[in-house]
Design a protein around this motif. Structure first.
Motif, PDB file in Angstrom:
ATOM      1  N   ALA A 115     -15.142 -25.061  22.966  1.00 18.12           N
ATOM      2  CA  ALA A 115     -15.672 -24.437  21.744  1.00 18.12           C
ATOM      3  C   ALA A 115     -14.727 -24.631  20.557  1.00 18.12           C
ATOM      4  CB  ALA A 115     -15.928 -22.951  21.983  1.00 18.12           C
ATOM      5  N   ILE A 116     -13.436 -24.803  20.829  1.00 18.25           N
ATOM      6  CA  ILE A 116     -12.499 -25.103  19.724  1.00 18.25           C
ATOM      7  C   ILE A 116     -12.969 -26.387  19.038  1.00 18.25           C
ATOM      8  CG2 ILE A 116     -10.127 -25.700  19.093  1.00 18.25           C
ATOM      9  CD1 ILE A 116      -9.175 -24.315  21.649  1.00 18.25           C
ATOM     10  N   ALA A 117     -13.207 -27.412  19.865  1.00 19.76           N
ATOM     11  CA  ALA A 117     -13.621 -28.707  19.320  1.00 19.76           C
ATOM     12  C   ALA A 117     -15.020 -28.628  18.712  1.00 19.76           C
ATOM     13  CB  ALA A 117     -13.566 -29.775  20.396  1.00 19.76           C
ATOM     14  N   GLY A 118     -15.916 -27.866  19.373  1.00 20.47           N
ATOM     15  CA  GLY A 118     -17.286 -27.747  18.866  1.00 20.47           C
ATOM     16  C   GLY A 118     -17.313 -27.125  17.477  1.00 20.47           C
ATOM     17  N   SER A 119     -16.514 -26.068  17.282  1.00 21.46           N
ATOM     18  CA  SER A 119     -16.479 -25.408  15.965  1.00 21.46           C
ATOM     19  C   SER A 119     -15.866 -26.334  14.921  1.00 21.46           C
ATOM     20  CB  SER A 119     -15.655 -24.117  16.029  1.00 21.46           C
ATOM     21  OG  SER A 119     -16.060 -23.332  17.106  1.00 21.46           O
ATOM     22  N   ALA A 120     -14.865 -27.104  15.353  1.00 21.27           N
ATOM     23  CA  ALA A 120     -14.236 -28.043  14.417  1.00 21.27           C
ATOM     24  C   ALA A 120     -15.215 -29.158  14.030  1.00 21.27           C
ATOM     25  CB  ALA A 120     -12.976 -28.631  15.047  1.00 21.27           C
ATOM     26  N   LEU A 121     -16.043 -29.555  15.012  1.00 26.64           N
ATOM     27  CA  LEU A 121     -17.074 -30.570  14.748  1.00 26.64           C
ATOM     28  C   LEU A 121     -18.016 -30.069  13.644  1.00 26.64           C
ATOM     29  CD1 LEU A 121     -18.064 -33.271  16.171  1.00 26.64           C
ATOM     30  CD2 LEU A 121     -19.639 -31.841  17.446  1.00 26.64           C
ATOM     31  N   LEU A 122     -18.361 -28.782  13.727  1.00 30.73           N
ATOM     32  CA  LEU A 122     -19.248 -28.198  12.718  1.00 30.73           C
ATOM     33  C   LEU A 122     -18.552 -28.090  11.366  1.00 30.73           C
ATOM     34  CD1 LEU A 122     -20.928 -25.669  15.047  1.00 30.73           C
ATOM     35  CD2 LEU A 122     -22.154 -27.151  13.471  1.00 30.73           C
ATOM     36  N   ALA A 192     -20.197 -32.691  22.250  1.00 25.13           N
ATOM     37  CA  ALA A 192     -20.598 -34.093  22.191  1.00 25.13           C
ATOM     38  C   ALA A 192     -21.981 -34.208  21.562  1.00 25.13           C
ATOM     39  CB  ALA A 192     -20.610 -34.701  23.587  1.00 25.13           C
ATOM     40  N   GLY A 193     -22.223 -35.321  20.904  1.00 26.28           N
ATOM     41  CA  GLY A 193     -23.530 -35.545  20.293  1.00 26.28           C
ATOM     42  C   GLY A 193     -23.577 -35.015  18.877  1.00 26.28           C
ATOM     43  N   ASP A 194     -24.780 -34.692  18.450  1.00 26.82           N
ATOM     44  CA  ASP A 194     -24.994 -34.218  17.084  1.00 26.82           C
ATOM     45  C   ASP A 194     -24.288 -32.875  16.867  1.00 26.82           C
ATOM     46  OD1 ASP A 194     -26.373 -32.915  14.816  1.00 26.82           O
ATOM     47  OD2 ASP A 194     -27.624 -34.697  14.908  1.00 26.82           O
ATOM     48  N   ALA A 195     -23.608 -32.729  15.719  1.00 28.55           N
ATOM     49  CA  ALA A 195     -22.873 -31.485  15.451  1.00 28.55           C
ATOM     50  C   ALA A 195     -23.805 -30.276  15.465  1.00 28.55           C
ATOM     51  CB  ALA A 195     -22.170 -31.593  14.098  1.00 28.55           C
ATOM     52  N   VAL A 196     -24.996 -30.421  14.900  1.00 28.93           N
ATOM     53  CA  VAL A 196     -25.918 -29.288  14.856  1.00 28.93           C
ATOM     54  C   VAL A 196     -26.446 -28.983  16.263  1.00 28.93           C
ATOM     55  CG1 VAL A 196     -28.094 -28.437  13.909  1.00 28.93           C
ATOM     56  CG2 VAL A 196     -26.504 -29.687  12.452  1.00 28.93           C
ATOM     57  N   GLU A 197     -26.668 -30.007  17.056  1.00 27.28           N
ATOM     58  CA  GLU A 197     -27.079 -29.771  18.438  1.00 27.28           C
ATOM     59  C   GLU A 197     -25.959 -29.045  19.196  1.00 27.28           C
ATOM     60  OE1 GLU A 197     -28.022 -33.215  20.760  1.00 27.28           O
ATOM     61  OE2 GLU A 197     -28.679 -32.017  22.462  1.00 27.28           O
TER      62      GLU A 197
END
Lengths: 530, 166
Positions: A115-122, A192-197
């Motif tokens: 989730a650290i990376a996921g939030s940064a992706l957003l 992984a994949g689309d940031a919004v996804e």
């Protein structure tokens, strides 16, 4: 100088850092801070156009965040290191629950880390400065949560009477067939994949939908089983989750007004819900009901209230006027909520040497509870557990292994290629519709149609070597030894099929079973269906 | 003690990789490896999970040979491994995508781009920017009507064979 560093330097020049830590001044500074990089596009691909005017709901983030989190940390670590130490809380936990926490907290750590990376992706994808601030606060939260989930295992490792497993689950989980599922849902799903996804996976489904049944239920079951450690940490985590749910809502808001973006949303919502449900529903239900001595509310009831009624009904219902519908797969998910965790528990028991915990089969009291809450449970699962017990499931000298029993009785175990979870078509009571496919010379197994559809849509996304492919040809005791699955004496197994400190299985006992890991997609006589 | 991060397969490949002595030999090795062992259109799955490890080692060796041959930092950031202008090369790939409106064709282009251009073939600053454009388009094409196609239609589209145990 790298262009991004230059952009930061220029932005700071335009918006000088506040001269004090006065909350109002800091807040105003962050509001004015534009993140105005030359190229707003970000690094990662997305099919969405995120609105540049999206607001961030938590205006208090800047002025209150550090103070609030600091107080939460003081309370949490103070309680653990002072109050709970003195009360010997680590040894007041029921052993069955203490064992379950070896995998639960360790596996959830993967989610927090991803989730650290996921939030940064957003943060990278968002166009609005305020929205970026919201995601950035979440990055900090997720760093905190990663430390917290790991700290639960660390604390248990120091204070619980059987630390083996709490101390080295990060190593041993590499051979646990249940572990790739968490990597798929939380690892791939969150980042992984689309940031919004990714946002839909992380914030809209995992956090808004599943943290209530997961974290609230988990702490309730923990407390009922004598565990004061888990509620102290996980309820502190949960206090941050509301901010993350709001971030998810803002993600949706930022793309919904754009007709071009809106047309992608339903597909991503359906896929994200199935991805998260496919792992969380069986894993959490299994952890709570099979990892406990003292039972609370049946998982199916918690699931129905939080997932089906609260999230799919009320939360998503509010978005209905914009054209968002409940996922098509919801009906199958509801069936899974009744049976999928029982299917998983049976396979976990069959694969016990690879779990890294001491796992006891349900006793008579537990069987009565299961049958009362899941009518039909005993005839399907209970009878098998009783047969395994009578054949010497716990006894290291009996030479019985449930894995062999399953193969001898025609109950093949396969790995679902999309969710990466094991399944047994002949013993499954959950929403099952298995299929076996071959493409480009490789064979694939799927436990149901939604996952198969996801793979057929994006095959390169699900490249994955499953447990059988990876360890085909390994003798089981050699694999357990190589993965660090022995205690400090170098021979007694980390995993045990009972909770006693006597009659513990050793590498030698496991070796006598003479199990060489097969790949069912190779050894069986597979033929094309015409 | 046996383990899974130091296997005979890795040792064999590492010996082969260590023997690479020129950029051209490294390029040939990497191209051939990617064609045979990576992507959904690979020729074989025999290397199983070792694929990514071996590919990364070839890339590291090739990157090392490339940096030893090149003098200019500027060229490292702006030219492909065979000395072409990275911006133009990536631009050509993006141009190829412009007229594609079929998700299978777009998917093929993205796979081919990754095999041909993933660093050290093309510097990361150009490769990643190009891939972002291509993948964003693929995502858009895939998402439209994704829930409307039946599983049977999708199987046919992928050319999969259904299996059962006899």
């Amino acid at each position: 100088m790298a262009s991004s560093n230059l952009a930061v330097k220029e932005a700071l020049k335009a918006n000088p850092v506040p001269s004090s830590v006065d909350p109002q001044e800091v807040h105003k500074w962050l509001q004015d801070f534009s993140w105005d990089f030359k190229a707003k596009g970000g690094k990662y691909p997305t099919k969405y156009n995120l609105d540049v005017n999206t607001r961030e709901q938590f205006k208090l983030t800047a002025k209150e965040y550090a103070r609030m989190e600091s107080i939460k940390e003081e309370r949490q670590y103070g309680t653990l290191l002072d109050g709970l130490d003195r009360l010997d809380a680590g040894n007041k936990v029921h052993p069955k629950w203490g064992e379950a926490m070896k995998v639960i907290s360790n596996f959830l750590e993967v989610g927090e880390y991803a989730a650290i990376a996921g939030s940064a992706l957003l943060w990278d994808a968002a166009q609005s400065p305020e929205q970026k601030n919201g995601y950035l606060a979440q990055v900090m939260d997720e760093v905190r949560h990663t430390n917290q989930t790991a700290y639960v295992n660390y604390y248990y490792g120091k204070h619980y009477y059987d630390p083996a497993g709490h101390t080295n689950m990060r190593q041993f989980r590499s051979v646990n067939p249940l572990y790739p599922g968490v990597r798929r849902a939380f690892g791939d799903g969150f980042l992984a994949g689309d940031a919004v996804e990714s946002s839909i996976n992380l914030q809209v489904v995992a956090e808004a939908c599943f943290t209530n049944p997961l974290i609230v239920s988990l702490t309730e079951w923990a407390a009922a089983n004598g565990d004061e450690i888990t509620p102290t940490v996980y309820l502190s985590i949960e206090t941050d989750e509301l901010r993350h749910m709001a971030n998810g809502y803002q993600t949706l808001v930022s793309v919904m007004t754009d007709p071009e973006s809106f047309k992608y949303l339903q597909t991503d919502l359906d896929n994200a819900f199935w991805t998260q449900h496919k792992y969380l529903t069986p894993f959490v239900g299994f952890g709570l009901e099979y990892g406990s001595k003292y039972k609370v509310e049946p998982w199916v009831k918690s699931w129905n209230r939080w997932v089906y009624e609260d999230w799919a009904g009320i939360w998503l219902g509010r978005l209905q006027k914009f054209g968002i519908k409940s996922p098509k797969c919801l009906a199958d998910a509801k069936k899974d909520a009744m049976w999928a965790h029982h299917d998983l528990a049976l396979l976990a028991a069959a694969l016990w040497p690879l779990t890294g915990i001491r796992m006891e089969l349900p006793d008579e009291e537990a069987m009565n509870w299961f049958e009362a809450n899941y009518p039909g449970w005993y005839d399907h699962y209970g009878k098998i557990y009783n047969e395994w017990k009578s054949l010497g499931f716990e006894d290291p000298k009996a030479g019985f292994c449930p894995l062999v029993w399953m193969m001898q009785n025609g109950h093949g175990i396969f790995i679902d290629h999309t969710s990466t979870l094991p399944f047994c078509p002949t013993l499954s009571k959950s929403a099952s519709n298995p299929s076996f496919l071959e493409m480009n010379g490789k064979r694939f197994a799927f436990s149901e149609g939604h996952g198969e559809r996801q793979w057929l849509q994006e095959p390169e996304r699900y490249e994955f070597q499953n447990f059988f492919e990876q360890y085909e040809g390994w003798e089981l005791s050699e694999l357990v030894k190589a993965a660090g699955g022995v205690r400090s004496d170098g021979k007694t197994l980390l995993s045990q099929p009972h909770l006693r400190s006597t009659d513990m299985w050793t590498l030698e006992d496991l070796k006598r079973l003479n199990i060489v890991i097969p790949d069912p997609m190779k050894i069986m006589n597979w033929q094309p269906v015409h | 003690m046996a383990n899974w991060y130091n296997t005979e397969t890795r040792d064999e490949w590492q010996d082969q990789i260590n023997s690479l002595r020129s950029v051209s030999a490294g390029v040939e090795c990497l191209q051939s490896f990617r064609a045979d062992h990576t992507g959904p259109d690979r020729k074989t799955y025999d290397l199983k999970k070792e694929v990514t490890w071996i590919e990364s080692r070839i890339e590291m060796r090739l990157g090392q040979l490339h940096s030893e041959e090149l003098i200019s930092d500027e060229d490292l950031l702006s030219k492909t491994i065979d000395g072409k202008c990275a911006k133009e090369v990536v631009g050509e790939w993006v141009k190829k995508a412009a007229d594609i409106d079929c998700k299978i064709k777009m998917e093929g282009l993205c796979i081919a781009y990754r095999k041909a251009c993933k660093p050290p073939m093309v510097p990361i600053n150009y490769f990643a920017a190009g891939e972002k454009i291509l993948i964003s388009k693929l995502m858009r094409l895939r998402a439209i009507g994704a829930l409307d196609q039946t599983v049977e239609e999708l199987r046919e589209m992928r050319g999969v064979t259904r299996l059962s145990v006899q």
